[in-house]
Design a protein around this motif. Structure first.
Motif, PDB file in Angstrom:
ATOM      1  N   ALA A  67      53.890  -4.183  94.653  1.00 63.15           N
ATOM      2  CA  ALA A  67      54.205  -2.955  95.385  1.00 63.15           C
ATOM      3  C   ALA A  67      54.791  -1.874  94.489  1.00 63.15           C
ATOM      4  O   ALA A  67      54.543  -0.687  94.725  1.00 63.15           O
ATOM      5  CB  ALA A  67      55.176  -3.271  96.518  1.00 63.15           C
ATOM      6  N   SER A  68      55.537  -2.264  93.466  1.00 64.27           N
ATOM      7  CA  SER A  68      56.253  -1.238  92.705  1.00 64.27           C
ATOM      8  C   SER A  68      55.619  -0.905  91.354  1.00 64.27           C
ATOM      9  O   SER A  68      55.669   0.242  90.939  1.00 64.27           O
ATOM     10  CB  SER A  68      57.703  -1.662  92.492  1.00 64.27           C
ATOM     11  OG  SER A  68      57.742  -2.803  91.683  1.00 64.27           O
ATOM     12  N   LYS A  69      55.022  -1.859  90.681  1.00 64.74           N
ATOM     13  CA  LYS A  69      54.558  -1.626  89.309  1.00 64.74           C
ATOM     14  C   LYS A  69      53.041  -1.540  89.172  1.00 64.74           C
ATOM     15  O   LYS A  69      52.549  -0.745  88.385  1.00 64.74           O
ATOM     16  CB  LYS A  69      55.064  -2.735  88.381  1.00 64.74           C
ATOM     17  CG  LYS A  69      56.552  -2.897  88.380  1.00 64.74           C
ATOM     18  CD  LYS A  69      57.228  -1.789  87.660  1.00 64.74           C
ATOM     19  CE  LYS A  69      58.737  -2.085  87.612  1.00 64.74           C
ATOM     20  NZ  LYS A  69      59.473  -0.956  87.098  1.00 64.74           N
ATOM     21  N   LEU A  70      52.325  -2.369  89.893  1.00 64.08           N
ATOM     22  CA  LEU A  70      50.866  -2.373  89.746  1.00 64.08           C
ATOM     23  C   LEU A  70      50.246  -1.220  90.511  1.00 64.08           C
ATOM     24  O   LEU A  70      50.724  -0.825  91.567  1.00 64.08           O
ATOM     25  CB  LEU A  70      50.280  -3.697  90.257  1.00 64.08           C
ATOM     26  CG  LEU A  70      50.565  -4.927  89.412  1.00 64.08           C
ATOM     27  CD1 LEU A  70      49.910  -6.138  90.041  1.00 64.08           C
ATOM     28  CD2 LEU A  70      50.073  -4.748  88.002  1.00 64.08           C
ATOM     29  N   GLU A  71      49.183  -0.721  89.965  1.00 66.25           N
ATOM     30  CA  GLU A  71      48.461   0.364  90.623  1.00 66.25           C
ATOM     31  C   GLU A  71      47.030  -0.089  90.913  1.00 66.25           C
ATOM     32  O   GLU A  71      46.069   0.444  90.358  1.00 66.25           O
ATOM     33  CB  GLU A  71      48.482   1.612  89.741  1.00 66.25           C
ATOM     34  CG  GLU A  71      49.873   2.153  89.517  1.00 66.25           C
ATOM     35  CD  GLU A  71      49.904   3.326  88.559  1.00 66.25           C
ATOM     36  OE1 GLU A  71      48.821   3.738  88.088  1.00 66.25           O
ATOM     37  OE2 GLU A  71      50.993   3.824  88.294  1.00 66.25           O
TER      38      GLU A  71
END
Length: 117
Positions: free
Chosen positions: A66-70
């Motif tokens: 949720a926070s780092k992967l795009e």
């Protein structure tokens, strides 16, 4: 990287050994504390005390997603979650098995030392 592959495997083996020793020690301490309050149902608790690290790993992978992967699209997200669930399950089984076996050995050892007259 060609000649460093063997160093990586040795380092990985050392990390797995340290993880196993840590799981064993945590399981023995938790089992001892449980036996001190006269709760003798340690079988599943000794497994889940160490296997809960796999749940933490999976929750961390969701936070990382949720926070780092795009990742774009549903398919990469599903592949990532599928692989991380399998890795987390394997990690839980490894840690839980080490915890259970060490607690089993510890319990047999301390009750084997008790002399009944």
């Amino acid at each position: 990287w060609l000649h460093q592959l063997y160093y990586i495997m040795g380092f990985l083996l050392a990390v797995v050994a340290i993880l196993g020793a840590t799981c064993a020690q945590v399981s023995c301490v938790m089992c001892y504390l449980q036996l001190c309050v006269e709760d003798h149902r340690w079988w599943w608790k000794s497994f889940f005390n160490c296997a809960s690290a796999g749940l933490y790993l999976f929750l961390y992978s969701i936070w990382f997603l949720a926070s780092k992967l795009e990742l774009v699209g549903i398919l990469p997200v599903m592949v990532y979650l599928t692989y991380m669930s399998m890795i987390s399950l394997a990690f839980s089984l490894f840690c839980g098995t080490v915890g259970y076996l060490s607690c089993f050995w510890f319990t047999r050892r301390i009750y084997g030392a008790v002399k009944v007259d």
